[in-house]
Design a protein around this motif. Structure first.
Motif, short mmCIF file in Angstrom:
data_model
loop_
_atom_site.label_atom_id
_atom_site.label_comp_id
_atom_site.label_asym_id
_atom_site.label_seq_id
_atom_site.Cartn_x
_atom_site.Cartn_y
_atom_site.Cartn_z
N VAL A 100 0.82 -1.21 0.00
CA VAL A 100 0.00 0.00 0.00
C VAL A 100 0.86 1.26 0.00
N THR A 101 1.79 1.35 0.93
CA THR A 101 2.61 2.55 1.07
C THR A 101 3.46 2.79 -0.17
N ALA A 104 1.20 3.59 -3.40
CA ALA A 104 0.64 4.95 -3.40
C ALA A 104 1.75 5.99 -3.61
N GLU A 146 -4.81 3.34 -0.72
CA GLU A 146 -4.69 3.66 0.71
C GLU A 146 -5.99 3.38 1.45
#
Length: 164
Positions: A100-101, A104, A146
């Protein structure tokens, strides 16, 4: 005694492990997805076409390699464009892997690079690429990744590169 490293025909280090459709290494001997050959010089139109086909197949890691070839072999004046497109493909790759981090962050970094390039002098839709649409797609996907917190489907979330 040194560690064994995979080498290509010219002796350069190359990882020969098979990889899945998202570029993740598989064990030696496993059936993987064919890798994109490195260092291929393509026309910009060929680059966009091949990358779009790979994105449509759910292979953003492979599309990133096509963009990377253009970035490394193209004219200096276009390197920021191809690098930004490669970052978008890597961002989609990470998002599809469930990172995710990283997903994004790379989607936003690629969007910023493409947007900055689009704001420069000259064509706003080089080679028919919908830069404004890609920027919007990347920022929207970064938000969705996110919010969702898990892997996304690279095939269904792939962008359309060219202006419709």
């Amino acid at each position: 005694m040194g560690s064994r490293r995979d080498r290509d025909g010219e002796g350069r280090a190359r990882n020969a492990r098979p990889r899945d459709g998202l570029g993740r290494p598989l064990p030696y001997g496993a059936q993987g997805v064919a890798r994109q050959p490195e260092g291929i010089v393509r026309s910009p139109q060929q680059t966009v076409g091949q990358a779009q086909a790979l994105l449509a197949e759910g292979k953003p890691f492979h599309a990133h390699e096509v963009f990377e070839d253009a970035w490394k072999s193209g004219p200096e004046s276009e390197r920021a464009l191809w690098r930004g497109l490669a970052q978008l493909a890597v961002g989609l790759t990470h998002a599809a892997r469930g990172n995710v981090t990283g997903g994004a962050r790379l989607l936003r970094r690629g969007a910023d690079a493409v947007e900055e390039w689009a704001d420069g002098p000259g064509e706003r839709q080089p080679y028919g690429i919908d830069l404004a649409g890609l920027v919007a797609w990347a920022r929207e996907l970064a938000e969705a990744v996110e919010r969702g917190g898990g892997p996304i489907d690279a095939r269904t979330r792939a962008p359309r590169l060219r202006v419709p």
